[in-house]
Design an enzyme around this catalytic site. Structure first.
Site, mmCIF file in Angstrom:
data_model
loop_
_atom_site.group_PDB
_atom_site.id
_atom_site.type_symbol
_atom_site.label_atom_id
_atom_site.label_comp_id
_atom_site.label_asym_id
_atom_site.label_seq_id
_atom_site.Cartn_x
_atom_site.Cartn_y
_atom_site.Cartn_z
ATOM 1 C CG HIS A 28 -1.877 -1.130 1.292
ATOM 2 N ND1 HIS A 28 -2.655 -1.530 0.227
ATOM 3 C CD2 HIS A 28 -2.164 -1.992 2.313
ATOM 4 C CE1 HIS A 28 -3.388 -2.576 0.581
ATOM 5 N NE2 HIS A 28 -3.106 -2.887 1.845
HETATM 6 ZN ZN LIG Z 1 -3.972 -6.920 3.775
#
Ligand SMILES: [Zn+2]
Length: 300
Positions: free
Chosen positions: A118
């Site tokens: 992320h």
């Molecule tokens: Zn995850």
């Protein structure tokens, strides 16, 4: 087969839903179960700032190293800032570089950490500070040890950082299979995204994954495959809404390793997320992935 690990992987989060002690517990379980001997572990050096800058903006790197992220930037990370955190993510990035190098040498190698999918070039989010896998791919390309890479992301959360970083890059194919109605929002498009319904179980998951792998590997031949093997599609996960069993997760690992190895593609494994109600389940899922990776390495 080598396992890349450092005690410095611990992110120093204290009492947090992200159990960063899991790296140490997973490494210890590999030893206890006889999957790895002490000499099978390799300690990585931290990535250099120049390596990190192959993916991340210099200004973001400076803020991380000088402790000058804004309140909002730290809030977006969803983990507390500390010097130990910064050391951990630099070592994890070095670990994924080393894992890629060892996978190219041995066929399969694993980082007992990493998979911070992320992280974006200019910011971190969702517990991810630096994108270790992207840094590794860019470094291996710079060294001209690979030209083309594929990421296979089986974490329950979509690989938004990976998709963003490689969006305009035809040399890297990004594949993510994840729960649709879960973080992150929005989901920048990967080269192949499979969005799963809430509560998807073993049979439907494995069928979708097999279709996706065959589709991806049918149209793109990578020199190296990075497997982002999140433990959080597990039905007992606190941050996931899929319904895979422990056996289903092991089948998932066999499928990814099997499809890649059958085509002679080296595989570098990283762990990514895992937030099971019982910490020992998360550790068991990660350790099982690494045991299956070793079986896929075929005796190295
Ligand atoms: Zn995850």
């Amino acid at each position: 087969m080598k396992f890349v690990y450092s005690d410095n992987y611990d992110l120093n989060l204290g009492d947090h839903v992200f159990p960063s002690i899991k790296y140490k517990l997973t490494a210890e379980k590999l030893l206890r179960d006889g999957v790895a001997r002490p000499e099978d572990f390799v300690e990585p050096a931290p990535a250099s700032d120049d390596d990190v800058a192959l993916v991340h903006h210099r200004e973001y790197i400076r803020k991380l190293k000088t402790g000058t992220l804004s309140y909002l930037e730290i809030l977006r990370l969803e983990i507390p800032y500390s010097p130990e955190l910064i050391r951990a993510v630099w070592v994890a990035a070095g670990g994924s570089i080393l894992t890629g190098q060892l996978a190219l040498r041995d066929g399969v190698a694993a980082n007992v950490g990493g998979g911070f999918h992320h992280a974006f070039p200019d910011h971190g989010e969702g517990f991810c500070v630096l994108h270790d896998v992207a840094i590794a791919i860019r470094r291996l390309q710079k060294d001209q040890t690979i030209e083309r890479a594929m990421t296979v992301d089986c974490d329950v959360h979509q690989g938004n950082g990976t998709a963003d970083i490689f969006a305009a890059d035809p040399t890297v194919f990004t594949f993510s299979i994840h729960q649709e109605r879960n973080y992150p929002y929005p989901k920048p498009p990967s080269d192949l995204d499979i969005n799963l319904e809430d509560g998807t179980g073993d049979a439907d998951y494995l069928a979708a994954l097999e279709r996706g792998l065959k589709q991806a590997l049918g149209k793109f031949q990578p020199d190296l495959l990075f497997y982002i093997a999140g433990a959080d599609p597990y039905r007992e996960d606190q941050l996931g809404g899929l319904s895979l069993s422990l056996g289903g997760l092991a089948e998932r690992d066999r499928l990814v390793l099997g499809e890649a190895r059958a085509r002679g593609i080296p595989v570098a494994v990283t762990l990514a997320g895992g937030y099971a109600r019982r910490l020992e389940d998360t550790v068991l899922i990660h350790a099982t992935t690494l045991r299956i990776a070793k079986e896929g390495a075929g005796g190295h």
